[in-house]
Design a protein around this motif. Structure first.
Motif, PDB file in Angstrom:
ATOM      1  N   THR A 121      36.986  30.468 -10.780  1.00  0.00           N
ATOM      2  CA  THR A 121      36.986  31.847 -11.271  1.00  0.00           C
ATOM      3  C   THR A 121      36.581  31.846 -12.757  1.00  0.00           C
ATOM      4  O   THR A 121      36.428  30.790 -13.360  1.00  0.00           O
ATOM      5  CB  THR A 121      38.370  32.489 -11.069  1.00  0.00           C
ATOM      6  OG1 THR A 121      39.339  31.558 -11.483  1.00  0.00           O
ATOM      7  CG2 THR A 121      38.618  32.823  -9.614  1.00  0.00           C
ATOM      8  N   ASP A 122      36.395  33.042 -13.327  1.00  0.00           N
ATOM      9  CA  ASP A 122      35.833  33.129 -14.674  1.00  0.00           C
ATOM     10  C   ASP A 122      36.699  32.412 -15.717  1.00  0.00           C
ATOM     11  O   ASP A 122      37.913  32.601 -15.754  1.00  0.00           O
ATOM     12  CB  ASP A 122      35.669  34.606 -15.052  1.00  0.00           C
ATOM     13  CG  ASP A 122      34.586  35.251 -14.204  1.00  0.00           C
ATOM     14  OD1 ASP A 122      33.843  34.512 -13.525  1.00  0.00           O
ATOM     15  OD2 ASP A 122      34.479  36.490 -14.224  1.00  0.00           O
ATOM     16  N   ASN A 123      36.048  31.624 -16.552  1.00  0.00           N
ATOM     17  CA  ASN A 123      36.764  30.850 -17.576  1.00  0.00           C
ATOM     18  C   ASN A 123      35.802  30.448 -18.683  1.00  0.00           C
ATOM     19  O   ASN A 123      34.592  30.378 -18.464  1.00  0.00           O
ATOM     20  CB  ASN A 123      37.390  29.610 -16.925  1.00  0.00           C
ATOM     21  CG  ASN A 123      36.336  28.638 -16.426  1.00  0.00           C
ATOM     22  OD1 ASN A 123      35.893  27.773 -17.165  1.00  0.00           O
ATOM     23  ND2 ASN A 123      35.859  28.803 -15.189  1.00  0.00           N
ATOM     24  N   GLY A 135      27.021  29.399 -16.573  1.00  0.00           N
ATOM     25  CA  GLY A 135      28.375  28.862 -16.716  1.00  0.00           C
ATOM     26  C   GLY A 135      28.890  28.400 -15.365  1.00  0.00           C
ATOM     27  O   GLY A 135      29.325  27.254 -15.197  1.00  0.00           O
ATOM     28  N   HIS A 136      28.798  29.267 -14.355  1.00  0.00           N
ATOM     29  CA  HIS A 136      29.263  28.891 -13.012  1.00  0.00           C
ATOM     30  C   HIS A 136      28.469  27.699 -12.462  1.00  0.00           C
ATOM     31  O   HIS A 136      29.036  26.801 -11.849  1.00  0.00           O
ATOM     32  CB  HIS A 136      29.100  30.071 -12.044  1.00  0.00           C
ATOM     33  CG  HIS A 136      30.201  31.099 -12.141  1.00  0.00           C
ATOM     34  ND1 HIS A 136      31.519  30.807 -11.867  1.00  0.00           N
ATOM     35  CD2 HIS A 136      30.170  32.417 -12.447  1.00  0.00           C
ATOM     36  CE1 HIS A 136      32.246  31.904 -12.010  1.00  0.00           C
ATOM     37  NE2 HIS A 136      31.452  32.898 -12.375  1.00  0.00           N
ATOM     38  N   ILE A 137      27.145  27.712 -12.671  1.00  0.00           N
ATOM     39  CA  ILE A 137      26.273  26.706 -12.064  1.00  0.00           C
ATOM     40  C   ILE A 137      26.658  25.278 -12.473  1.00  0.00           C
ATOM     41  O   ILE A 137      26.638  24.363 -11.653  1.00  0.00           O
ATOM     42  CB  ILE A 137      24.791  27.008 -12.429  1.00  0.00           C
ATOM     43  CG1 ILE A 137      24.326  28.233 -11.630  1.00  0.00           C
ATOM     44  CG2 ILE A 137      23.887  25.804 -12.161  1.00  0.00           C
ATOM     45  CD1 ILE A 137      23.001  28.814 -12.108  1.00  0.00           C
ATOM     46  N   ASN A 188      24.264  32.479 -20.389  1.00  0.00           N
ATOM     47  CA  ASN A 188      24.234  33.355 -19.226  1.00  0.00           C
ATOM     48  C   ASN A 188      25.457  33.010 -18.372  1.00  0.00           C
ATOM     49  O   ASN A 188      25.688  31.839 -18.035  1.00  0.00           O
ATOM     50  CB  ASN A 188      22.924  33.108 -18.474  1.00  0.00           C
ATOM     51  CG  ASN A 188      22.798  33.957 -17.238  1.00  0.00           C
ATOM     52  OD1 ASN A 188      23.626  33.872 -16.335  1.00  0.00           O
ATOM     53  ND2 ASN A 188      21.764  34.757 -17.189  1.00  0.00           N
ATOM     54  N   HIS A 189      26.222  34.016 -18.003  1.00  0.00           N
ATOM     55  CA  HIS A 189      27.463  33.795 -17.244  1.00  0.00           C
ATOM     56  C   HIS A 189      27.221  32.961 -15.976  1.00  0.00           C
ATOM     57  O   HIS A 189      28.024  32.105 -15.608  1.00  0.00           O
ATOM     58  CB  HIS A 189      28.058  35.163 -16.883  1.00  0.00           C
ATOM     59  CG  HIS A 189      29.333  35.092 -16.114  1.00  0.00           C
ATOM     60  ND1 HIS A 189      30.545  34.855 -16.708  1.00  0.00           N
ATOM     61  CD2 HIS A 189      29.579  35.203 -14.788  1.00  0.00           C
ATOM     62  CE1 HIS A 189      31.487  34.842 -15.776  1.00  0.00           C
ATOM     63  NE2 HIS A 189      30.931  35.046 -14.597  1.00  0.00           N
ATOM     64  N   LEU A 190      26.084  33.215 -15.325  1.00  0.00           N
ATOM     65  CA  LEU A 190      25.795  32.516 -14.064  1.00  0.00           C
ATOM     66  C   LEU A 190      25.541  31.033 -14.319  1.00  0.00           C
ATOM     67  O   LEU A 190      25.935  30.178 -13.521  1.00  0.00           O
ATOM     68  CB  LEU A 190      24.598  33.155 -13.360  1.00  0.00           C
ATOM     69  CG  LEU A 190      24.804  34.643 -13.081  1.00  0.00           C
ATOM     70  CD1 LEU A 190      23.551  35.257 -12.488  1.00  0.00           C
ATOM     71  CD2 LEU A 190      25.983  34.862 -12.142  1.00  0.00           C
TER      72      LEU A 190
HETATM   73 ZN    ZN Z   1      31.952  34.935 -12.677  1.00  0.00          ZN
END
Ligand code: ZN
Ligand code: KG4
Length: 340
Positions: free
Chosen positions: A310-312, A113-115, A109-111
């Motif tokens: 940022t997204d990576n 990833g950020h977490i 889940n993309h979120l």
């Molecule tokens: Zn993002």
């Protein structure tokens, strides 16, 4: 090694991480210039750009990481949320590699990833995850606080309307600043001083004592105040600077108001660390304030490297490492669909 793939929006990203979370390579191909003439991300263009860039980036990641196909043991790929066509390019690419190499795939889940991103380091192994921590995820699309235990994250609040980054961007656009607005507002705010009398922004409260965020009131208020006070990039720079400082303060005041309340309401063993993540976590004022907050609460604060805000794909691969239980053997998927 684990290969990470991220294609949920307008950045194609591929990363290679060691099992201890060391980032060997993190490549990002941004499409921002392709979308700029349209004033926003065009999903069809995004998908086609991902198709062009994904495999060349995988080849380059192997070369830059001095790795070969046989070094890759798993693939972590963003499976949502995001633009559907864009996600499909990454997932289909990852499935092809997983099937061809006979290695498992981990949908991320993309979120998430950020977490987990505040624990990645620019060099060397990732910082060990504590048993329990809190992450404040603030980006262009999301504003939420999460309670993380092990590999499972529970959302404690969310925004009821606009995300914090979106609010920065929309107000910045109204006063004539280019996209993305967050860094622009931060730059002008640095030259100014908060003036709450001239620019009043109350912290919104809900009747039901919900701790959700709501940024649409600040957005509407900022646009009205900007109009009434002639705040614009082409008018008085002092007024623009003071407006930016007050508006930025108001966005963060609400963030800390909710964080304070959530912190006192948490039950069970206290989280020992607090992280921030997402594009807005690159903001210098926010970073200073959360460090000061951590000192007051006597809790460790984890600030992500700016490249991981940022997204990576590095953050996707790292989240994949935390989610070994979700690994899918490519051959099992075939069996499953045949039974169905
Ligand atoms: Zn993002
Ligand atoms: O996480 P991100 O790259 O994209 C997603 O939304 O997934 O976040 C982009 C957002 C934009 O709204 C941008 O204005 C904001 O992050 N941002 C900032 C700063 N740098 C980026 N906001 C405030 N201050 C900054 N320095």
């Amino acid at each position: 090694m684990i290969l990470g793939i991220e294609t949920s929006c307008d950045e194609t990203s591929v990363a290679l991480l060691d099992r201890d979370g060391s980032v060997r390579v993190n490549l990002i191909a941004s499409q921002i210039e392709r979308h700029q003439p349209f004033g926003g991300v065009v999903p069809e263009i995004a998908s086609r750009e991902h198709l062009q860039h994904l495999f060349p980036l995988v080849s380059r990641a192997l070369a830059d990481g001095r790795a070969s196909w046989k070094d890759i043991e798993q693939i972590a790929v963003t499976s949502g949320p995001g633009l559907i066509g864009a996600l499909l390019v990454g997932v289909a690419g990852a499935q092809g590699l997983s099937f061809g190499l006979g290695i498992p795939i981990i949908p991320v889940n993309h979120l998430e990833g950020h977490i987990f991103s505040p624990y990645l380091q620019r060099e060397g192994a990732a910082i060990p995850l504590p048993d329990r921590f809190v992450t404040v995820l603030i980006s262009g699309g999301h504003s939420s606080i999460y309670d993380v235990r092990g590999s499972s994250a529970t959302m404690l609040n969310r925004t009821r309307d606009d995300a914090i980054g979106e609010t920065f961007d929309k107000v910045a656009k109204f006063i004539g600043l280019p996209y993305p607005g967050g860094p622009q507002i931060e730059k002008h705010a640095r030259e100014g001083r908060a003036d709450r009398e001239r620019f009043p922004f109350p912290v919104p409260k809900f009747r039901d004592e919900s701790l959700d965020f709501s940024y649409s009131g600040i957005k509407a208020g900022a646009i009205r105040l900007a109009r009434e006070n002639q705040v614009h990039v082409s008018s008085d720079p002092r007024v623009l600077a003071d407006f930016s400082a007050t508006f930025q303060d108001a966005l963060f005041a609400q963030l800390f108001d909710r964080l304070d309340s959530i912190w006192t309401r948490l039950d069970g063993p206290r989280p020992t660390e607090v992280g921030v993540a997402g594009g807005v976590a690159a903001n210098g004022v926010l970073r200073e304030r959360i460090v000061a907050w951590g000192e007051r609460q006597q809790v460790v604060v984890r600030l992500p490297e700016k490249v991981y805000c940022t997204d990576n794909a590095a953050m996707i691969a790292f989240a994949g490492l935390q989610k070994q239980e979700s690994a899918i053997d490519p051959r099992r998927v075939v069996t499953r669909s045949r039974i169905a």
